[in-house]
Structures are given as structure tokens and as C-alpha cells.
Design a protein around this motif. Structure first.
Motif, short mmCIF file in Angstrom:
data_model
loop_
_atom_site.label_atom_id
_atom_site.label_comp_id
_atom_site.label_asym_id
_atom_site.label_seq_id
_atom_site.Cartn_x
_atom_site.Cartn_y
_atom_site.Cartn_z
N VAL A 12 -9.99 7.21 1.45
CA VAL A 12 -9.84 6.69 0.09
C VAL A 12 -9.36 7.86 -0.77
N GLY A 13 -8.28 7.65 -1.50
CA GLY A 13 -7.70 8.68 -2.35
C GLY A 13 -6.53 9.42 -1.72
N THR A 14 -6.34 9.26 -0.40
CA THR A 14 -5.19 9.88 0.27
C THR A 14 -3.90 9.31 -0.32
N LYS A 15 -2.93 10.19 -0.55
CA LYS A 15 -1.60 9.76 -0.98
C LYS A 15 -0.76 9.53 0.27
N LEU A 16 -0.04 8.45 0.28
CA LEU A 16 0.81 8.08 1.41
C LEU A 16 2.20 7.86 0.84
N GLN A 17 3.15 8.68 1.24
CA GLN A 17 4.51 8.51 0.76
C GLN A 17 5.32 7.85 1.86
N LEU A 18 5.87 6.69 1.54
CA LEU A 18 6.71 5.93 2.47
C LEU A 18 8.08 5.82 1.83
N ALA B 28 10.74 6.63 -0.69
CA ALA B 28 10.70 7.19 -2.04
C ALA B 28 9.44 6.82 -2.81
N GLN B 29 8.64 5.91 -2.28
CA GLN B 29 7.48 5.39 -3.00
C GLN B 29 6.18 6.08 -2.55
N GLU B 30 5.36 6.49 -3.52
CA GLU B 30 4.06 7.07 -3.20
C GLU B 30 2.97 6.05 -3.49
N TYR B 31 2.00 5.98 -2.57
CA TYR B 31 0.89 5.05 -2.65
C TYR B 31 -0.41 5.84 -2.61
N PRO C 281 -10.31 -3.86 10.66
CA PRO C 281 -10.74 -2.55 11.14
C PRO C 281 -9.60 -1.53 11.29
N GLY C 282 -8.41 -1.96 11.71
CA GLY C 282 -7.31 -1.03 11.94
C GLY C 282 -6.34 -0.91 10.79
N ALA C 283 -6.81 -1.22 9.58
CA ALA C 283 -5.91 -1.27 8.43
C ALA C 283 -6.38 -0.35 7.30
N VAL C 284 -5.45 -0.09 6.39
CA VAL C 284 -5.76 0.52 5.10
C VAL C 284 -5.15 -0.35 4.01
N ILE C 285 -5.73 -0.26 2.83
CA ILE C 285 -5.17 -0.93 1.66
C ILE C 285 -4.69 0.16 0.72
N ALA C 286 -3.48 -0.02 0.18
CA ALA C 286 -2.88 0.98 -0.70
C ALA C 286 -2.27 0.31 -1.91
N GLU C 287 -2.19 1.07 -3.00
CA GLU C 287 -1.51 0.59 -4.21
C GLU C 287 -0.54 1.66 -4.67
N PRO C 288 0.46 1.31 -5.43
CA PRO C 288 0.71 0.03 -6.10
C PRO C 288 1.19 -1.05 -5.13
N VAL C 289 1.25 -2.26 -5.64
CA VAL C 289 1.68 -3.41 -4.86
C VAL C 289 3.21 -3.46 -4.91
N ILE C 290 3.82 -2.56 -4.15
CA ILE C 290 5.29 -2.46 -4.05
C ILE C 290 5.61 -2.31 -2.57
N VAL D 202 15.74 4.29 8.88
CA VAL D 202 15.58 5.26 9.96
C VAL D 202 15.95 6.64 9.42
N GLY D 203 15.12 7.64 9.72
CA GLY D 203 15.33 9.00 9.24
C GLY D 203 14.54 9.33 7.99
N ASP D 204 13.99 8.32 7.28
CA ASP D 204 13.18 8.59 6.09
C ASP D 204 11.95 9.41 6.47
N ARG D 205 11.55 10.28 5.56
CA ARG D 205 10.35 11.08 5.76
C ARG D 205 9.14 10.30 5.22
N LEU D 206 8.06 10.39 5.96
CA LEU D 206 6.78 9.81 5.56
C LEU D 206 5.82 10.97 5.38
N LYS D 207 4.92 10.86 4.42
CA LYS D 207 3.98 11.96 4.16
C LYS D 207 2.57 11.42 3.96
N ILE D 208 1.62 12.19 4.47
CA ILE D 208 0.20 11.94 4.20
C ILE D 208 -0.29 13.17 3.44
N ILE D 209 -0.79 12.95 2.22
CA ILE D 209 -1.16 14.05 1.35
C ILE D 209 -2.65 13.93 1.01
#
Length: 119
Positions: A52-58, A60-63, A95-104, A110-117
């Protein structure tokens, strides 16, 4: 910060926009699931990176993760697999899921960078 990239996007992924769901899976995703997955090259270095509170960048969008299912970290570490639901409010969580916001719904290629912050 963990940085990894999209290596394949299943042809059914856009259909999940209605459900506000992205299914992430590592490169060992089974053939029968690849059509619904965003396949990535993440290699887990530590346990419990999804909190909870982790930033997830998918793309261009950060969640911000607001809920983490009981098996989400184990599945992500072992398989690179987690279902990310984009919702807010009080929702049950699988059990195997996370919920993230915003609702976008993320726009990924392919090739996009993903980040866990985790600060």
C-alpha cells in the motif's frame, strides 16, 4: 526503484479496459494466457515490493497501490504475475491482485518502461 520493460502485449489486453484491469506476467507466461497479458522482463530482487502506497508507473501514467492481495507479492516474485485493477473505494480484492488509482487505463506499447517505486 525497480525498472523493467514491456516485451509483449496480448491481443486481448485492450478488451480489459472495460474491466479496468491489466494482467502483468513475466516472460514465462503460459501460451494460453499470453493473449490477455502484458508480458514484461522483470526479475524480482526482493520480496514484498508491492505495498500500500507503492507507486507503479505503467507507461506514462503513475498509479498508487491502495490494496494488495495476500498472494500478490509471492506470485509477482515467482512468476512476474499480478492483476492490477484500477478502482477506488472499498472493493474486495483477489489474492493475486492489487488495486491502484487513479482510475485510468494505461496505454502501453512494447518497449515501454514500467517502474515500481517504494520511497
Amino acid at each position: 526503484m525497480e525498472v523493467f520493460k514491456v516485451v509483449e502485449i496480448g491481443e486481448m489486453v485492450p478488451a480489459f479496459e472495460e474491466e479496468m484491469l491489466i494482467v502483468l506476467f513475466g516472460q514465462m507466461a503460459p501460451p494460453e494466457l499470453r493473449a490477455i497479458c502484458v508480458v514484461h522482463d522483470y526479475q524480482a530482487k526482493e520480496d514484498n515490493v508491492l505495498k500500500v502506497g507503492t507507486k507503479l508507473q505503467l507507461g506514462a501514467q503513475e498509479y498508487t497501490i491502495t490494496k494488495v492481495g495476500d498472494a500478490a507479492n509471492k506470485n509477482f516474485r515467482e512468476l512476474g504475475h499480478v492483476s492490477v485493477y484500477f478502482r477506488n473505494g472499498e472493493n474486495d480484492i483477489l489474492p493475486g491482485a492489487v488495486i491502484a488509482e487513479p482510475v485510468i487505463f494505461p496505454k502501453l506499447q512494447v518497449g515501454d518502461r514500467l517502474k515500481i517505486i517504494n520511497d
